[in-house]
Design a protein around this motif. Structure first.
Motif: not given
Length: 595
Positions: A65-73
């Protein structure tokens, strides 16, 4: 010879990931099937870069979905409303944060700097309990290694992550997101330790917020964060990557003085002032990842010019310390020009999509090391010359009126009060008139009819009849709702930019030039290759038809020139303000249709 790519598109050359995601979301395929499509795409991308000769191949730039969301995860920063119970974050929580679900809304989405890509904004507060909750970066590094490829794992840097976040609902305004830096650094250390254990030799931290005008406490937080990480990063080569603009002089000084960092990446397409800073002072023995291949646009690189720039830089920092790179991730370009079978051949020769830019990067790296491919450079020079001299690019019928524009042409001849009086006499509107923005929902039937008309499967008469019926339904609905100023609903329009671009000269359109906007949403930006003119009226037919169906005022709706520019791939042979000026005569004539 050293070459590097900051990042690469994820959707696939024919939007394979988009269709796999939407099938999974609709319950038509399993998580395993989605993961298999994703793994095939990643392998294909890595192999493509390896075959092209790229030395520093990125991993963990893929995202569902998104690399910032990946970082949140990765940080376990899941807002409480998603009822996460700890452990490794799976698709259910991940996609709930991205898209919402039946009981809770999605997290906010906003633009990634000045691109048309959107990221999921982290929601953080003082009580967030960070934990290492997604091992994606390590898993993808191992995945590439199993395929025989050494990659550079890419992480969104800790400072940019916090600066791109927002305070969670209910958090006091005085709360500083950067106060969380001490809480997230331990998670970054865990990730780094696991990457080292897996055999990684390089790691890339993307810190794009360094191109912003950061005050002293933000710059101090940046220095402190990497000082704290320094011991964990020992034994690794560390690249800090910036992009999208110049790095301010003070920031550049702080960045390049960091200890334990092996290389620094800069956007040298938009960062012309940064280029001057590098030539003035660059730390001895460090690697310069020189972003000379444009990751934001689709024009073929001027190889001769870029090579000259690289040779100048090599004289400053040392030839063995220059790594040829893209200016930013290629996420913002279309994927592969080879899939454009219907694009005009002359225009096609002027272009380079992500796959072609990878080849350009390596060709420049080889040339810098003394292995110049003369045939490739010669072909490129011919394409550059063709574009500069083509009469399709420069149109005197546009240039002359643009040059003749005066300041007064940008202002109305009458003042606002006079226009309001004239409008009221003609339209007799109530004190608080009602209207809508313009477009009504596009049904599957409407899309089908447009496709069939474009493919010449139905006649123009049948097409017009269908659209007319839809407009009539929209008009009746608005009258029933007692709307004062009506709209026709725009059923004839495929896209608010593409619809107009298709009717203007100087625009080209692709078949598979898709670019990710957010999640599975992709757009196909028009290409502005020449001076823009309007051969014929574009909206009068449908607007007149709609007006004939009602006695109430019917608005004519146009996508504005700024939106058209920013949602298109624009010319790079002149500044953006120059493009705006060339657009002006066109738009002045368009708006006269409705005056």
């Amino acid at each position: 010879m050293a070459s590097h790519v900051v990042g690469y598109p994820r959707m696939g050359p024919k939007r394979e990931l988009k269709f796999a995601l939407e099938s999974f979301w609709d319950g038509k395929s399993s998580a395993d099937e989605l993961q298999n499509v994703a793994a095939d795409l990643r392998a294909s991308i890595w192999n493509q870069m390896a075959d092209a000769g790229i030395k520093f191949i990125p991993s963990n730039t893929f995202s569902y979905y998104d690399q910032v969301l990946d970082t949140t995860a990765m940080l376990g920063a899941v807002p409480p409303r998603y009822s996460w119970n700890g452990g490794e974050i799976g698709f259910d929580v991940y996609f709930s944060m991205a898209r919402g679900n039946a009981s809770v809304p999605a997290m906010e989405m906003t633009k990634w700097f000045d691109t048309n890509y959107h990221y999921i904004v982290p929601e953080l507060g003082p009580d967030v309990n960070f934990s290492y909750a997604s091992h994606k970066a390590v898993q993808e590094y191992k995945e590439a290694k199993a395929l025989g490829m050494e990659t550079v794992p890419v992480l969104v840097g800790p400072v940019s992550y916090l600066l791109l976040s927002k305070p969670a609902k209910g958090v006091e305004k005085s709360f500083s997101l950067l106060s969380l830096i001490d809480k997230i650094i331990p998670v970054y250390k865990e990730v780094v330790a696991e990457l080292k254990a897996a055999g990684a030799t390089w790691i890339q931290f993307d810190e794009p917020t360094l191109v912003l005008d950061l005050d002293s406490h933000k710059l101090q937080a940046f220095s402190d964060a990497y000082s704290e990480l320094q011991s964990s990063l020992s034994g690794l080569n560390v690249l800090i990557e910036t992009y999208f603009a110049d790095v301010p002089a003070e920031t550049y000084k702080i960045l390049t003085s960091l200890k334990g960092v092996t290389g620094f990446g800069f956007d040298l397409i938009r960062g012309t002032k940064t280029l001057d800073l590098i030539k003035t002072e660059f730390p001895l023995g460090k690697y310069l990842f020189a972003g000379v291949v444009d990751g934001r646009n689709i024009w073929a690189n001027d190889l001769a010019s870029s090579l000259t720039t690289l040779q100048d830089l090599a004289g400053t920092v040392g030839k063995d310390k220059v790594v040829v790179s893209t200016s930013c991730s290629l996420l913002h370009t279309a994927v592969d020009l080879e899939n454009e079978t219907k694009l005009d051949q002359e225009i096609k020769s002027w272009l380079a999509f992500a796959a072609q830019k990878v080849v350009e990067v390596n060709a420049l790296a080889k040339a810098l090391s003394g292995q110049k491919d003369e045939a490739y450079f010669s072909s490129n020079a011919a394409a550059q010359a063709s574009r500069k001299s083509s009469p399709r690019v420069t149109n005197e019928a546009v240039q002359k009126p643009a040059a003749a524009l005066k300041g007064s042409d940008h202002r109305r001849a009458t003042n606002v009060s006079a226009r309001l009086d004239a409008q009221q006499k003609k339209l007799n509107l109530p004190n608080l008139p009602t209207t809508t923005i313009g477009s009504f929902p596009q049904t599957m039937d409407l899309r089908r009819v447009r496709r069939e008309f474009k493919a010449k499967k139905i006649s123009e008469d049948d097409y017009v009849k269908t659209i007319k019926e839809e407009i009539n339904n929209v008009v009746k609905l608005q009258e029933e709702l007692d709307i004062d100023v009506l709209v026709h609903g725009e059923p004839e329009r495929n896209d608010m930019v593409e619809y107009f671009g298709e009717q203007l000269s100087g625009f080209a359109f692709t078949v598979n030039g898709w670019v990710q906007s957010y999640g599975s949403r992709c757009v196909k930006p028009p290409i502005i290759y020449g001076d823009v003119s309007r051969p014929k009226a574009m909206t009068v037919f449908w607007s007149s038809m709609a007006q004939s169906m009602t006695k109430r005022p019917m608005k004519g709706m146009l996508t504005g020139p700024v939106t058209i520019l920013n949602w298109s791939f624009v010319r790079n042979d002149q500044p953006r303000q120059g493009i705006n000026q060339i657009q002006c005569p066109v738009n002045l004539r368009i708006f006269k249709l409705f005056n």
